[in-house]
Design a protein around this motif. Structure first.
Motif, mmCIF file in Angstrom:
data_model
loop_
_atom_site.group_PDB
_atom_site.id
_atom_site.type_symbol
_atom_site.label_atom_id
_atom_site.label_comp_id
_atom_site.label_asym_id
_atom_site.label_seq_id
_atom_site.Cartn_x
_atom_site.Cartn_y
_atom_site.Cartn_z
ATOM 1 N N THR A 73 5.649 -12.799 5.230
ATOM 2 C CA THR A 73 4.582 -11.808 5.591
ATOM 3 C C THR A 73 4.109 -12.035 7.135
ATOM 4 N N SER A 75 0.808 -1.067 0.033
ATOM 5 C CA SER A 75 -0.121 -0.149 0.067
ATOM 6 C C SER A 75 0.805 1.221 -0.060
ATOM 7 N N THR A 131 1.328 -11.379 9.685
ATOM 8 C CA THR A 131 0.116 -10.962 9.956
ATOM 9 C C THR A 131 -0.081 -10.813 11.538
ATOM 10 N N GLU A 149 -4.424 -2.525 6.128
ATOM 11 C CA GLU A 149 -3.166 -1.858 5.546
ATOM 12 C C GLU A 149 -1.834 -2.727 5.853
ATOM 13 N N THR A 150 -0.901 -2.548 4.880
ATOM 14 C CA THR A 150 0.183 -3.386 4.898
ATOM 15 C C THR A 150 1.687 -2.319 4.807
ATOM 16 N N GLU A 151 2.617 -2.918 5.411
ATOM 17 C CA GLU A 151 3.908 -2.139 5.067
ATOM 18 C C GLU A 151 5.102 -2.944 5.176
ATOM 19 N N THR A 152 5.867 -2.745 4.103
ATOM 20 C CA THR A 152 7.063 -3.468 3.650
ATOM 21 C C THR A 152 8.381 -2.776 3.839
ATOM 22 N N GLU A 207 1.145 -7.053 7.944
ATOM 23 C CA GLU A 207 -0.094 -6.780 7.542
ATOM 24 C C GLU A 207 -1.052 -6.922 8.580
ATOM 25 N N ASN A 208 -2.018 -5.712 8.889
ATOM 26 C CA ASN A 208 -2.852 -5.562 9.773
ATOM 27 C C ASN A 208 -4.237 -6.032 9.131
ATOM 28 N N PRO A 209 -4.994 -7.269 9.359
ATOM 29 C CA PRO A 209 -6.058 -7.610 8.450
ATOM 30 C C PRO A 209 -7.262 -6.656 9.224
ATOM 31 N N THR A 238 7.011 -7.978 5.031
ATOM 32 C CA THR A 238 5.807 -7.292 4.957
ATOM 33 C C THR A 238 4.969 -7.700 6.486
#
Length: 230
Positions: A61, A2, A63, A179-182, A213-215, A211
Motif C-alpha cells: 500500500t 472503495s 500512502t 479514498e483508495t485505488e487498487t 491511499e490518500n489519507p 493500493t
C-alpha cells in the motif's frame, strides 16, 4: 477498496486473464505451479521460491497525498529443478513479466548455460547449486540427469522496464482525501530448461494488489486569542 477502484471486478477479470494467458502462452504449453516434475520418465522442470518478491510485501500500500507511485521494486530468488534429462542440461532461461490492464512488461530475461555455469549475466546477481544458496561456492551441475540451480536477481524497478506498468499507470492523482485505488498486478515467472534435444518449461503465476491511499485531511487548533476593547 472503495468504489474508486481503477477497474471493477466484472471488467477487470477477463483482461487480467488475458494478460496471464498471453504471457504464459509464450512458454509453449508450459506447466503451472510446483508440481511439474512427475514420475513419468519424461523431461520435466519445476520452480520453487517467490517469483514476485515484492519488497513492499504481498499486498503493498502506498500512502501519498498526491496519489503518486514512484517505484515498484522486485528482487526475486528462485530455485529451478529438472528431472530425467538423460544428457544433462545445456541452458536454463529465466524470465519474469509484470502486467496489469494497461499491458505487460518483461522485467527480467536471462539465460544460464552449461558452457559457463558460474556466470551471472545481466540481472542475475548470483547463481548456485540446487539445495544451497546462490551465494555458495558450488556452481550448478548442468550435467546432472536430475538437478537444479538457485538464482537471485538484482533489485529492479518494474515501472522502469517498459511502457505498460509505469509510474503514471499505477498512480492515482485524482484521489480525494480518505479514498483508495487498487491496481492488480499479475506476475508471471517462466523457466525453460533445455538439453540433449529435450526441453521442459514451467510457468508460475501470482497476483499482487497495489493500493494507493490518500489519507483524509486532519486539522486541529490550539492556543489563545486576547481581545482588548476600549
Amino acid at each position: 477498496m472503495s468504489s474508486h477502484s481503477r477497474d471493477g471486478d466484472a471488467r477487470r477479470e477477463p483482461t487480467r486473464r488475458s494478460v496471464l494467458g498471453g504471457v504464459a502462452a509464450v512458454a509453449g504449453g508450459g506447466l503451472t505451479g510446483l508440481g511439474a516434475i512427475a514420475a513419468s520418465g519424461r523431461p520435466a522442470a519445476a520452480v520453487d521460491g517467490d517469483p514476485a518478491a515484492f519488497e513492499a510485501g504481498d499486498a503493498p500500500t502506498v500512502t501519498s497525498n498526491d496519489g503518486r507511485v514512484e517505484s515498484v521494486y522486485l528482487s526475486p530468488a528462485v530455485e529451478v529443478s529438472w528431472a530425467d534429462f538423460s544428457e544433462g542440461v545445456e541452458r536454463v532461461t529465466l524470465s519474469l513479466a509484470v502486467g496489469s490492464d494497461a499491458g505487460v512488461d518483461e522485467v527480467y530475461r536471462e539465460t544460464l548455460t552449461a558452457a559457463d555455469p558460474e556466470a551471472t549475466p545481466g540481472d542475475v546477481a548470483a547463481v548456485g547449486d540446487v539445495g544451497g544458496s546462490p551465494t555458495d561456492d558450488a556452481p550448478p551441475d548442468f550435467d546432472a540427469v536430475d538437478g537444479g540451480l538457485t538464482a537471485r536477481f538484482a533489485r529492479a524497478d518494474a515501472t522502469a522496464r517498459g511502457d505498460a506498468v509505469t509510474s503514471e499507470a499505477l498512480s492515482a492523482a485524482e484521489l480525494s482525501g480518505g479514498e483508495t485505488e487498487t491496481t492488480t498486478l499479475d506476475v508471471v515467472f517462466r523457466a525453460q530448461v533445455a538439453g540433449g534435444g529435450d526441453e521442459a518449461t514451467v510457468v508460475r503465476t501470482t497476483t499482487v494488489d497495489l493500493t494507493v491511499e490518500n489519507p483524509a485531511g486532519d486539522a486541529t487548533a490550539g492556543g489563545s486569542v486576547g481581545i482588548d476593547a476600549v
